[in-house]
Write an enzyme that holds these catalytic residues in place. Sequence first.
Site, PDB file in Angstrom:
ATOM      1  N   HIS A 114      40.789   4.079  34.088  1.00  0.00           N
ATOM      2  CA  HIS A 114      40.527   4.952  32.938  1.00  0.00           C
ATOM      3  C   HIS A 114      39.858   6.247  33.406  1.00  0.00           C
ATOM      4  CE1 HIS A 114      40.238   0.925  30.658  1.00  0.00           C
ATOM      5  NE2 HIS A 114      41.323   1.506  30.201  1.00  0.00           N
ATOM      6  N   SER A 169      41.559  -3.839  32.354  1.00  0.00           N
ATOM      7  CA  SER A 169      40.248  -4.359  31.953  1.00  0.00           C
ATOM      8  C   SER A 169      40.247  -5.886  32.007  1.00  0.00           C
ATOM      9  CB  SER A 169      39.907  -3.905  30.533  1.00  0.00           C
ATOM     10  OG  SER A 169      39.825  -2.512  30.472  1.00  0.00           O
TER      11      SER A 169
END
Length: 163
Positions: free
Chosen positions: A20, A131
């Site tokens: 990210h 994630s």
Amino acid sequence: MNEIKRAIYPGSFDPITNGHVDIISRAKKVFDEITIAVIQNPDKTPFFELEHRLELIKHLFKNDPHIKVEAFRGLLADFAQKRNVYTIIRGLRAVSDFDFEFQMALTNRHLNTKIDTVFFMTDEKYSYLSSSLVRQLAGLSADISSFVPPDIERSLKDRIHHG
Ligand code: ADP
């Protein structure tokens, strides 16, 4: 006068990873202000509560005036409309991301024709990173230092060892 170029980067960020962060640093070369919009999804029990995710991301970008962090629930199209920002940033890792992202981008544009989605391709070293992989590895006490910023690593370990 040049207009400020703003964009919204939506996601769960549960937790935010170096993948990210890589997308954000690429997007910063194109946009002056990026709002990281952290999704509160009522259907999913998150690993980190929304407040905690917001706090971690705010802390990570505390010295960066170009990054804003906000929570959002409901439709991204409504969030965009309220802020008068119609550019959405998403990251692409591999072809496997494409179908879903394509569907989301077209849906958002269907809901509001002003919306466009801009994709940035991740650094290849993060192309398999997610994630959920980070959460899984942290749960198994694997070394995740190359996948997440140090503060996030600390919080993951805390959460796993102390609940
Ligand atoms: P969501 O639940 O909306 O998919 P995520 O937090 O998982 O939210 O991801 C937000 C965005 O970041 C998505 O566009 C996703 O494709 C992208 N992304 C996730 N991991 C990476 C990575 N390793 N490299 C590049 N982009 C990524």
